[in-house]
Design an enzyme around this catalytic site. Sequence first.
Site, PDB file in Angstrom:
ATOM      1  N   GLN A  39      35.788  36.137  34.999  1.00  0.00           N
ATOM      2  CA  GLN A  39      36.033  37.429  34.414  1.00  0.00           C
ATOM      3  C   GLN A  39      37.001  38.141  34.044  1.00  0.00           C
ATOM      4  OE1 GLN A  39      35.042  39.922  38.692  1.00  0.00           O
ATOM      5  NE2 GLN A  39      33.471  38.268  38.314  1.00  0.00           N
TER       6      GLN A  39
ATOM      7  N   HIS B 262      38.577  42.620  34.077  1.00  0.00           N
ATOM      8  CA  HIS B 262      38.489  43.968  34.301  1.00  0.00           C
ATOM      9  C   HIS B 262      39.454  44.613  33.277  1.00  0.00           C
ATOM     10  CE1 HIS B 262      36.472  42.928  37.976  1.00  0.00           C
ATOM     11  NE2 HIS B 262      37.515  42.446  38.475  1.00  0.00           N
TER      12      HIS B 262
ATOM     13  N   GLU C  33      43.333  45.066  41.067  1.00  0.00           N
ATOM     14  CA  GLU C  33      42.954  45.127  42.550  1.00  0.00           C
ATOM     15  C   GLU C  33      43.719  43.909  43.110  1.00  0.00           C
ATOM     16  OE1 GLU C  33      38.909  43.510  41.651  1.00  0.00           O
ATOM     17  OE2 GLU C  33      39.438  41.405  41.301  1.00  0.00           O
TER      18      GLU C  33
ATOM     19  N   HIS D 276      40.172  35.986  35.668  1.00  0.00           N
ATOM     20  CA  HIS D 276      40.275  35.470  37.118  1.00  0.00           C
ATOM     21  C   HIS D 276      38.959  35.216  37.771  1.00  0.00           C
ATOM     22  CE1 HIS D 276      39.241  39.885  37.460  1.00  0.00           C
ATOM     23  NE2 HIS D 276      38.711  39.499  38.742  1.00  0.00           N
TER      24      HIS D 276
ATOM     25  N   ARG E 108      32.020  39.774  32.506  1.00  0.00           N
ATOM     26  CA  ARG E 108      31.641  38.219  32.517  1.00  0.00           C
ATOM     27  C   ARG E 108      32.104  37.284  31.400  1.00  0.00           C
ATOM     28  NH1 ARG E 108      26.689  39.564  34.830  1.00  0.00           N
ATOM     29  NH2 ARG E 108      26.731  39.854  37.000  1.00  0.00           N
TER      30      ARG E 108
END
Length: 325
Positions: free
Chosen positions: A96, A98, A115, A172, A192
């Site tokens: 996936q 972000h 993150e 990642h 995804r």
Amino acid sequence: MFYPLKFDHKYIEKVWGGRKFENYREDMPEGKIGESWDISAHESEMSVAVNGKLAGKTLKELAEMYPQQILGKDIEIEEFPLLLKFIDAQAQLSIQVHPDDKYAEKYQGESGKNEAWYVIDADEDAYLIIGTEDCTESEFKKAVQNDQINQYVHKVKVEKGDVFFIKAGLLHAIGAGIMLAEVQQSSDTTYRVYDYGRDRGLQLSKALEVIDFQLQSGKRKGLKVCGEDYDYSYYCLNNKFALDIINIKTEYEASGEEDRFYILTAVEGQGKIIWDEQELELSETESVLIPAYCEEYKIKGNLKLMKSYVPDLEKSKSQILSVVE
């Protein structure tokens, strides 16, 4: 009035989840539990305070009622900007990506998602997927469609104690046999790319718009400052959040800093946090929020804490430079 705040655990069942939280906690529900959202003001899973006079209030309510006292004078937004969760991956998560703030705000109506991970536990052969190998967008898309994505993803072997920064735009995935603590922007947007044949939706077209095929990352080395009672290490520093590790040997004393809040997460060992003749147990996988206007407190025990916060970049850089100069 303001003191270390503990919140309830918001457990989320996932197809790739497991039962490893039972090794650390006694409140786990039935099912394949993949995530525990422990400090969150996101609408998807809202944390509720469980200790002291503020018990029963959601984190969102607290940030709205006491924005300066909870968030800090230097945190200019009223919404709580970070999210702290734990992930138990007993099967491979989807590959996936972000989006960054600009893309997420345009298409999802929320912030982007940078993150960082601290590995709590990992099987001997466990690995992460971080970034792509040498390929073009068209080559990558074709490989995804032909179930040949493995030739273009970068795998990194992991072990307990490793720290990684996952920037928006970085492809990642968390591999099977890994449990980790994650601090991130308060966002629930994930695109995804590949899901190993599981019957869940993909967002390949959006993912291809946000993947940075030049972006790479690896295990963070950190900068350790050794002390008598504790060691302090700097691992991640950016304009969204910072992640430090405090390895407490006997005792750590501090107080709230009116400029900003802190999240303290026990990632190894156990101890207790003490203030004003009150105390809370801090065992592995437990977190507390230190409000900006928190009174003095001390932490006793033999434990390792992940410290997450929104930094003053210049102040943090000066602190780090004062160590190495």
